[in-house]
Design an enzyme around this catalytic site. Structure first.
Site, short mmCIF file in Angstrom:
data_model
loop_
_atom_site.label_atom_id
_atom_site.label_comp_id
_atom_site.label_asym_id
_atom_site.label_seq_id
_atom_site.Cartn_x
_atom_site.Cartn_y
_atom_site.Cartn_z
N ALA A 1 27.16 -3.42 -13.30
CA ALA A 1 27.02 -4.73 -12.97
C ALA A 1 29.34 -4.72 -13.20
O ALA A 1 28.90 -5.42 -12.05
CB ALA A 1 27.43 -5.41 -14.95
N ASP B 1 30.99 -2.29 -28.68
CA ASP B 1 30.90 -1.58 -28.25
C ASP B 1 31.38 -0.06 -28.61
O ASP B 1 30.52 0.93 -28.43
CB ASP B 1 32.19 -1.88 -26.95
CG ASP B 1 31.69 -2.18 -25.74
OD1 ASP B 1 30.61 -3.27 -26.21
OD2 ASP B 1 32.42 -2.59 -24.72
N GLY C 1 40.90 -8.48 -27.04
CA GLY C 1 40.23 -6.81 -26.82
C GLY C 1 40.04 -6.89 -25.65
O GLY C 1 40.75 -7.83 -24.35
N GLU D 1 45.55 -5.07 -34.95
CA GLU D 1 45.26 -4.78 -33.23
C GLU D 1 46.57 -4.08 -32.97
O GLU D 1 47.21 -5.14 -33.29
CB GLU D 1 45.19 -6.55 -33.01
CG GLU D 1 44.96 -6.77 -31.45
CD GLU D 1 44.19 -5.72 -30.96
OE1 GLU D 1 42.35 -5.97 -30.98
OE2 GLU D 1 44.24 -3.91 -30.02
N ARG D 2 45.92 -2.98 -32.17
CA ARG D 2 47.13 -3.08 -31.82
C ARG D 2 47.72 -3.10 -29.79
O ARG D 2 48.59 -3.05 -29.87
CB ARG D 2 46.92 -1.27 -31.58
CG ARG D 2 45.59 -0.71 -30.34
CD ARG D 2 45.35 0.60 -30.35
NE ARG D 2 44.89 0.57 -29.34
CZ ARG D 2 43.72 1.83 -29.37
NH1 ARG D 2 43.60 2.52 -29.30
NH2 ARG D 2 42.33 1.78 -28.03
N HIS E 1 16.10 -32.86 -11.70
CA HIS E 1 16.24 -33.00 -10.47
C HIS E 1 17.49 -33.55 -10.09
O HIS E 1 17.60 -34.90 -9.95
CB HIS E 1 14.85 -33.63 -9.36
CG HIS E 1 14.46 -33.29 -8.35
ND1 HIS E 1 13.95 -32.05 -7.61
CD2 HIS E 1 14.24 -34.25 -7.54
CE1 HIS E 1 14.40 -32.67 -6.85
NE2 HIS E 1 14.58 -33.46 -5.97
#
Ligand SMILES: Cc1cc2nc3c(=O)[nH]c(=O)nc-3n(C[C@H](O)[C@H](O)[C@H](O)COP(=O)(O)OP(=O)(O)OC[C@H]3O[C@@H](n4cnc5c(N)ncnc54)[C@H](O)[C@@H]3O)c2cc1C
Length: 468
Positions: free
Chosen positions: A177, A304, A37, A31-32, A437
């Protein structure tokens, strides 16, 4: 040789790392930037923390409706940013400890694909080898051609999540969004907000009833919405940004203090060398099969960077599926139509499955029930009863095909229809469930009852209106 190298520690990469370690694979995660993320550091989490601030502020401003008088209210947006960063920090520590606890080796560096089974590390001038490589490098906000980022003036979500000062006015390019969530945050803090989109509606992938209800609710909060409108030019002046628009009423120039570019995402395939190995499609997404294998043996891609749905939970699920396949387990391809989707604006929009127009296109008989939250006791008690729960089902079998909701906190209602659709639940079976309820969840059952033609908490004339 280790079993697996994962590049990228977003919700795709870190979840895959944990699952792979549980399955007995030896795993190295490269991970850079920050663990977690975009989602954890610059996406889902800080935006939701800011939305909570916006909600608290809206409640305070509307306190007189509850018979509560407040004095002068001051709201420090810098403090809201600080709170969001603290939430991020705590969650990042959690990810770190989960990875450690599962024996995942974490290397802080930038990795590049160098061939089947190998990645190069920028910082170490070294190559790592593994039987499998999982690319989970995510995406970044898509820039607009000829529109450079100018801090404080023209920003993406990345900058907007750390800018501590508030503009007097902001124009948001993109009614998806992210655009709707930032509109909610800024408007609660008194900013003059305009949303511009070339599409004819906000959230165009959602059921038209949701898009319409959200636009109406945002409009009532004082947000200007310009759909079917294109940005033709953007000029950064000394103290404002001039934006040329072309919409249904013709050409117009708008001056604002800040512009947020929220027009989508660009996959980071170029940042890991996937494009150089011809693993990508025309838009830069890494092409994969249903089990997330790329065109190069031993290289897999999820999240992604691969699409098709750019959501954190989709990335996580793809990651789990990819490593289970690597470990020799049989996996079922994901059903992307049935993936839950949520926009955390005020009101929220939450959905899964087919929209009503999509369901009608299948040419099956369809029944629909839309239960207004105005008729839900808990929503009225909360003092926030705008919105509805809409159920779309097969008219012959009663099988649930889609659920679409607008309202306060409706993202939290997705779990029940999600499980229902996964278990192929019918409307009759929903009818037999007993809901506590008073809860918002009763609106789901009432929507199902409406679709069956026997609502309890709506008068018969409402049923006639819905069945037409
Ligand atoms: C403002 C905003 C709000 C959002 N809100 C939501 C939401 O509420 N719900 C939701 O589901 N989704 C949301 N998303 C989308 C969500 O953030 C993404 O779908 C999710 O982060 C994708 O996860 P990923 O693991 O594929 O990639 P990412 O989370 O993008 O992680 C990829 C990681 O790879 C690292 N990396 C990249 N290249 C290299 C390299 N060469 N070497 C080493 N490391 C590398 C990056 O530093 C990054 O940490 C939001 C996005 C934004 C921008």
């Amino acid at each position: 040789m280790r079993d697996l190298i994962i590049v990228g520690s977003g919700p795709g990469g870190y979840v895959a790392a944990i699952r792979a370690a549980q399955l007995g694979l030896s795993v190295t995660l490269v991970e850079r930037n920050g663990l977690g993320g975009i989602c954890l550091n610059w996406g889902c989490i800080p935006s939701k923390a800011l939305l909570r601030n916006a909600e608290v502020l809206e409640l305070i401003h509307g306190a007189d409706r509850f018979g509560i008088t407040t004095g002068e209210v001051t709201a420090d947006f810098g403090a809201a940013i600080d709170r969001s960063r603290e939430v991020v920090r705590r969650l990042r520590l959690g990810v770190q400890s989960l990875l450690n606890g599962n024996g995942v080796e974490v290397i802080p560096d930038t990795a590049t694909l160098t061939g089947p089974g190998t990645v190069g590390l920028t910082g170490r001038d070294e190559r790592l080898q593994a039987k499998h490589i999982l690319v989970a490098v995510g995406a970044r906000p898509r820039p607009l051609p000829d529109v450079p980022i100018v801090p404080g003036r023209v920003v993406t979500s990345r900058e907007a999540l750390e800018e501590r000062d508030l503009p007097a006015s902001v124009l948001i390019l993109g009614g998806g969004a992210i655009g709707c969530e930032f509109a909610t945050i800024w408007r609660a803090y008194g900013v003059d907000v305009t949303i511009v989109d070339v599409a004819p509606v906000l959230l165009p992938a959602e059921d038209p009833a949701c898009s319409e209800a959200l636009a109406e609710a945002l409009h009532q909060r004082g947000i200007t919405i310009r759909t079917s409108t294109a940005m033709q030019g953007l000029h950064v002046e000394s103290d404002h940004v001039r934006v040329d628009l072309h919409g249904p009423a013709g050409d117009e120039t708008v001056r604002v203090e800040r512009v947020l570019v929220a027009v989508g995402s660009t996959p980071n395939s170029d940042q890991v060398g996937a494009d150089a190995h011809h693993l990508t499609d025309r838009k830069g997404f890494i092409r994969t099969d249903a089990q997330h294998r790329t065109g190069m043996p031993g290289i897999w891609a999820i999240g992604d960077v691969a699409g098709p749905l750019l959501l954190a939970h989709v990335a996580s699920e793809q990651g789990i599926q990819a490593v289970e396949t690597m470990a020799g387990h049989a996996t079922t391809p994901l059903d992307y139509v049935m993936m839950p989707r949520a926009t955390y604006s005020h009101p929220e929009v939450a959905s899964l499955g087919m929209t009503e127009p999509q369901a009608r296109e299948t040419r099956r008989p369809i029944v629909v029930g839309t239960f207004p939250l105005q008729a839900n006791a808990r929503a009225l008690a909360l003092g926030d009863a705008s919105g509805f729960v809409k159920v779309v089902a097969n008219g012959d079998t009663g099988e649930l095909l889609g659920v679409h909701m607008v309202g306060h906190g409706v993202s939290e209602l997705l779990g029940e229809p999600l499980l229902g659709i996964t278990l192929e639940t019918s409307l009759d079976e929903v009818e037999r469930t007993v809901h506590p309820h008073p809860t918002l969840s009763e609106a789901f059952k009432e929507a199902a009852l409406l679709a069956l033609g026997r609502p309890v908490h709506l008068p018969p004339r409402a049923l006639q209106r819905q069945t037409g």
